[in-house]
Motif scaffolding. Structure first.
Motif, PDB file in Angstrom:
ATOM      1  N   GLN A  76       0.826  -1.202   0.000  1.00 14.98           N
ATOM      2  CA  GLN A  76       0.000   0.000   0.000  1.00 14.98           C
ATOM      3  C   GLN A  76       0.866   1.260   0.000  1.00 14.98           C
ATOM      4  OE1 GLN A  76      -2.449  -0.673   3.508  1.00 14.98           O
ATOM      5  NE2 GLN A  76      -4.132  -1.442   2.238  1.00 14.98           N
ATOM      6  N   THR A  77       0.204   2.405  -0.186  1.00  9.31           N
ATOM      7  CA  THR A  77       0.877   3.696  -0.090  1.00  9.31           C
ATOM      8  C   THR A  77       0.283   4.494   1.057  1.00  9.31           C
ATOM      9  OG1 THR A  77       1.647   5.618  -1.349  1.00  9.31           O
ATOM     10  CG2 THR A  77      -0.648   4.950  -1.691  1.00  9.31           C
ATOM     11  N   ILE A  78       1.114   5.283   1.700  1.00  5.16           N
ATOM     12  CA  ILE A  78       0.708   6.145   2.803  1.00  5.16           C
ATOM     13  C   ILE A  78       0.621   7.570   2.274  1.00  5.16           C
ATOM     14  CG2 ILE A  78       1.368   7.038   5.067  1.00  5.16           C
ATOM     15  CD1 ILE A  78       3.053   4.373   5.359  1.00  5.16           C
ATOM     16  N   PHE A  79      -0.523   8.191   2.416  1.00  4.09           N
ATOM     17  CA  PHE A  79      -0.732   9.551   1.909  1.00  4.09           C
ATOM     18  C   PHE A  79      -0.287  10.562   2.964  1.00  4.09           C
ATOM     19  CE2 PHE A  79      -3.813   6.800  -0.222  1.00  4.09           C
ATOM     20  CZ  PHE A  79      -3.562   7.099  -1.558  1.00  4.09           C
ATOM     21  N   CYS A  80       0.652  11.448   2.586  1.00  2.00           N
ATOM     22  CA  CYS A  80       1.185  12.414   3.540  1.00  2.00           C
ATOM     23  C   CYS A  80       1.582  13.695   2.825  1.00  2.00           C
ATOM     24  CB  CYS A  80       2.397  11.838   4.273  1.00  2.00           C
ATOM     25  SG  CYS A  80       3.783  11.409   3.194  1.00  2.00           S
ATOM     26  N   HIS A  81       1.781  14.754   3.583  1.00  3.11           N
ATOM     27  CA  HIS A  81       2.243  16.010   3.009  1.00  3.11           C
ATOM     28  C   HIS A  81       3.697  15.856   2.546  1.00  3.11           C
ATOM     29  CE1 HIS A  81       3.392  20.253   2.664  1.00  3.11           C
ATOM     30  NE2 HIS A  81       2.095  20.507   2.563  1.00  3.11           N
ATOM     31  N   ARG A  82       4.041  16.542   1.484  1.00  2.00           N
ATOM     32  CA  ARG A  82       5.385  16.433   0.922  1.00  2.00           C
ATOM     33  C   ARG A  82       6.461  16.810   1.933  1.00  2.00           C
ATOM     34  NH1 ARG A  82       7.301  15.805  -3.969  1.00  2.00           N
ATOM     35  NH2 ARG A  82       5.206  16.002  -4.859  1.00  2.00           N
ATOM     36  N   GLU A  83       6.160  17.746   2.832  1.00  3.96           N
ATOM     37  CA  GLU A  83       7.142  18.194   3.801  1.00  3.96           C
ATOM     38  C   GLU A  83       6.901  17.613   5.195  1.00  3.96           C
ATOM     39  OE1 GLU A  83       6.991  22.435   3.615  1.00  3.96           O
ATOM     40  OE2 GLU A  83       7.810  22.516   1.578  1.00  3.96           O
ATOM     41  N   SER A  84       6.115  16.557   5.274  1.00  7.57           N
ATOM     42  CA  SER A  84       5.843  15.955   6.572  1.00  7.57           C
ATOM     43  C   SER A  84       7.100  15.301   7.142  1.00  7.57           C
ATOM     44  CB  SER A  84       4.737  14.904   6.445  1.00  7.57           C
ATOM     45  OG  SER A  84       5.163  13.839   5.612  1.00  7.57           O
ATOM     46  N   HIS A  85       7.095  15.132   8.436  1.00  6.86           N
ATOM     47  CA  HIS A  85       8.251  14.529   9.105  1.00  6.86           C
ATOM     48  C   HIS A  85       8.494  13.111   8.605  1.00  6.86           C
ATOM     49  CE1 HIS A  85      10.996  13.729  12.529  1.00  6.86           C
ATOM     50  NE2 HIS A  85      11.117  15.037  12.546  1.00  6.86           N
ATOM     51  N   VAL A  86       7.424  12.347   8.375  1.00  6.42           N
ATOM     52  CA  VAL A  86       7.596  10.961   7.917  1.00  6.42           C
ATOM     53  C   VAL A  86       8.230  10.908   6.540  1.00  6.42           C
ATOM     54  CG1 VAL A  86       5.695  10.077   9.321  1.00  6.42           C
ATOM     55  CG2 VAL A  86       5.254  10.771   6.952  1.00  6.42           C
ATOM     56  N   ALA A  87       8.083  12.004   5.769  1.00  5.83           N
ATOM     57  CA  ALA A  87       8.621  12.025   4.410  1.00  5.83           C
ATOM     58  C   ALA A  87      10.062  12.503   4.353  1.00  5.83           C
ATOM     59  CB  ALA A  87       7.755  12.903   3.506  1.00  5.83           C
ATOM     60  N   ILE A  88      10.423  13.486   5.179  1.00  8.01           N
ATOM     61  CA  ILE A  88      11.736  14.115   4.990  1.00  8.01           C
ATOM     62  C   ILE A  88      12.684  13.965   6.172  1.00  8.01           C
ATOM     63  CG2 ILE A  88      10.756  15.834   3.420  1.00  8.01           C
ATOM     64  CD1 ILE A  88      10.902  17.888   5.650  1.00  8.01           C
ATOM     65  N   ASP A  89      12.227  13.446   7.299  1.00  7.64           N
ATOM     66  CA  ASP A  89      13.088  13.437   8.488  1.00  7.64           C
ATOM     67  C   ASP A  89      13.204  12.087   9.173  1.00  7.64           C
ATOM     68  OD1 ASP A  89      14.227  16.080   8.972  1.00  7.64           O
ATOM     69  OD2 ASP A  89      12.166  16.764   9.099  1.00  7.64           O
ATOM     70  N   GLU A  90      12.764  11.012   8.548  1.00  7.23           N
ATOM     71  CA  GLU A  90      12.798   9.739   9.259  1.00  7.23           C
ATOM     72  C   GLU A  90      13.539   8.651   8.506  1.00  7.23           C
ATOM     73  OE1 GLU A  90       8.713   9.172  10.539  1.00  7.23           O
ATOM     74  OE2 GLU A  90       9.056  10.491  12.246  1.00  7.23           O
ATOM     75  N   CYS A  91      14.382   9.045   7.560  1.00  7.60           N
ATOM     76  CA  CYS A  91      15.345   8.140   6.933  1.00  7.60           C
ATOM     77  C   CYS A  91      14.700   6.863   6.378  1.00  7.60           C
ATOM     78  CB  CYS A  91      16.431   7.773   7.945  1.00  7.60           C
ATOM     79  SG  CYS A  91      17.915   7.042   7.225  1.00  7.60           S
ATOM     80  N   GLY A  92      13.447   6.989   5.899  1.00  3.71           N
ATOM     81  CA  GLY A  92      12.769   5.827   5.340  1.00  3.71           C
ATOM     82  C   GLY A  92      12.231   4.853   6.368  1.00  3.71           C
ATOM     83  N   ALA A  93      12.154   5.275   7.643  1.00  6.63           N
ATOM     84  CA  ALA A  93      11.678   4.371   8.695  1.00  6.63           C
ATOM     85  C   ALA A  93      10.260   3.853   8.454  1.00  6.63           C
ATOM     86  CB  ALA A  93      11.774   5.034  10.063  1.00  6.63           C
ATOM     87  N   PRO A  94       9.294   4.693   8.021  1.00  8.56           N
ATOM     88  CA  PRO A  94       7.958   4.146   7.764  1.00  8.56           C
ATOM     89  C   PRO A  94       7.971   3.066   6.686  1.00  8.56           C
ATOM     90  CG  PRO A  94       7.837   6.523   7.981  1.00  8.56           C
ATOM     91  CD  PRO A  94       9.294   6.177   7.914  1.00  8.56           C
ATOM     92  N   GLU A  95       8.762   3.289   5.645  1.00  3.16           N
ATOM     93  CA  GLU A  95       8.866   2.277   4.586  1.00  3.16           C
ATOM     94  C   GLU A  95       9.523   1.007   5.125  1.00  3.16           C
ATOM     95  OE1 GLU A  95       9.742   6.283   2.384  1.00  3.16           O
ATOM     96  OE2 GLU A  95       9.822   5.496   4.433  1.00  3.16           O
ATOM     97  N   PHE A  96      10.569   1.187   5.945  1.00  9.76           N
ATOM     98  CA  PHE A  96      11.303   0.052   6.495  1.00  9.76           C
ATOM     99  C   PHE A  96      10.430  -0.785   7.420  1.00  9.76           C
ATOM    100  CE2 PHE A  96      13.964  -1.553  10.031  1.00  9.76           C
ATOM    101  CZ  PHE A  96      14.755  -2.449   9.330  1.00  9.76           C
ATOM    102  N   TYR A  97       9.781  -0.125   8.398  1.00  6.08           N
ATOM    103  CA  TYR A  97       9.003  -0.866   9.387  1.00  6.08           C
ATOM    104  C   TYR A  97       7.729  -1.477   8.801  1.00  6.08           C
ATOM    105  CZ  TYR A  97      11.841   0.193  13.456  1.00  6.08           C
ATOM    106  OH  TYR A  97      12.869   0.241  14.368  1.00  6.08           O
ATOM    107  N   SER A  98       7.206  -0.875   7.739  1.00  6.76           N
ATOM    108  CA  SER A  98       6.004  -1.431   7.104  1.00  6.76           C
ATOM    109  C   SER A  98       6.340  -2.526   6.105  1.00  6.76           C
ATOM    110  CB  SER A  98       5.223  -0.313   6.395  1.00  6.76           C
ATOM    111  OG  SER A  98       5.990   0.220   5.318  1.00  6.76           O
TER     112      SER A  98
END
Length: 353
Positions: A76-98
């Motif tokens: 699946q894809t996670i819908f988020c703002h382009r400048e959200s923390h999950v997008a620019i400040d978490e080193c791909g952690a959401p993608e990794f953990y999911s």
């Protein structure tokens, strides 16, 4: 004069006292301590959610990534703002953990996702096609990464779109307390009453040493979060030191008082900056964070005098034409005093003379 981040500030005395008290004697590990039992009940009361599941982790990245990994399948894809923390400040952690879920980045002014843009992003994601990523959760941030707020009605408008497409909603609340203090709302009003399914309730940026609560309002998701937290390496053995922080944080309204102090300092700083003809506020500061453009000469003099804050954007060089505006971020934490705010403003005023 440190305005780099609310992460740079000290822990609140009440939090430190709770940690010292928790250090006495022996107790069961891995969240089986009596303090955690009390903390869970206090958070359920605070959020008016008697069945909510509560999971403590040490970092905001862990909170967001683990919450989203429960809510999103790998395809699946996670819908988020382009400048959200999950997008620019978490080193791909959401993608990794999911396990590989994609992020669909949505543009929007002032750090907020416009309803029409969310609708377009969701409907533009093909369904039932084996070649296409499938729709997943929506994640919002309050306070946003631009220092602005989603009002309750704005959250509801976005969650209604998500629900119309059977998608869950997560709220990144690293500065949740600042948002609540600014909006004058309850935690319940900003979360499940507005259609939010899970929240990362932050403490680290607001006077704690390091603790965040992942809260699911549907208890059916509790066990998977427990498994993922352990598998992801974020289940503390000496869990009482997380429990003690969070219990103290939500006792007698400490979380809200600390956030209110940070917001008040930020409002004072914003007023002073508005009085400077050379200053241009890029976003309306609504929490405890300001984005402002100032001439390079002012930055150079302020930093030479010991002011600490973050220059952002492509041009961060202090050497160059004096009049060139450079963008910076100024963040106030709970311990920021009016004297410290005035010190920084005086440096900018002196540089402008």
């Amino acid at each position: 004069m440190n305005f780099v981040s609310d992460n740079t500030g000290p822990a609140a005395p009440e939090i430190m006292a709770a940690m010292i008290a928790a250090n006495d004697g022996y107790t069961m590990p891995y969240g089986n301590d009596p303090v955690m039992d009390r903390t869970t009940q206090k958070l359920r009361t605070l959020f008016e959610a008697p069945d909510a599941s509560v999971h403590l982790v040490p970092t905001g990245t862990a909170a967001n990534a683990l919450a989203l990994s429960v809510m999103a399948k790998p395809w699946q894809t996670i819908f988020c703002h382009r400048e959200s923390h999950v997008a620019i400040d978490e080193c791909g952690a959401p993608e990794f953990y999911s396990g590989g879920a994609k992020l669909s980045l949505i543009d929007g002014e002032d750090g907020r996702i416009p309803p029409e843009a969310l609708t377009e992003a969701i409907t533009g994601t093909a369904q039932g096609d084996v070649h296409s990523v499938q729709r997943g959760p929506v994640t919002l941030t309050n306070v946003t990464e631009a220092g602005t707020l989603y009002a309750i009605d704005q959250i509801k408008a976005l969650t209604e779109i998500a629900k119309a497409h059977d998608l869950p909603v997560h709220l990144d609340g690293a500065r949740f307390s600042n948002a609540c203090a600014a909006l004058g709302c309850t935690p319940a009003e900003m979360t499940w009453k507005a259609g939010v399914d899970a929240v990362s309730f932050g403490g680290t940026k607001n006077g704690c040493l390091g603790v965040e609560a992942v809260i699911f309002f549907d208890p059916a998701q509790a066990w998977e979060c427990e498994i993922r937290r352990k598998r992801g390496g974020h289940l503390f053995s000496k869990h009482r030191y997380l429990s003690a922080q969070m219990e103290a944080y939500v006792t007698d309204g400490l979380w809200l008082r600390l956030a209110g102090a940070a917001n008040a300092a930020c409002a004072d700083l914003a007023r002073g900056l508005r009085a400077l003809p050379e200053a241009r506020l890029v976003h309306e500061p609504e929490g405890n964070m300001i984005f402002v453009a100032l001439p390079r000469a002012l930055h150079r003099q302020a930093k030479a005098a010991g002011a600490l804050y973050t220059l952002i954007g492509a041009d961060k060089a202090l050497d160059g034409p004096d009049e060139t505006p450079l963008l910076c971020r100024l963040v106030c934490d709970w311990s920021c005093t009016s004297e410290r705010v005035e010190q920084l403003l005086d440096l900018f005023r002196q540089g402008a003379q």
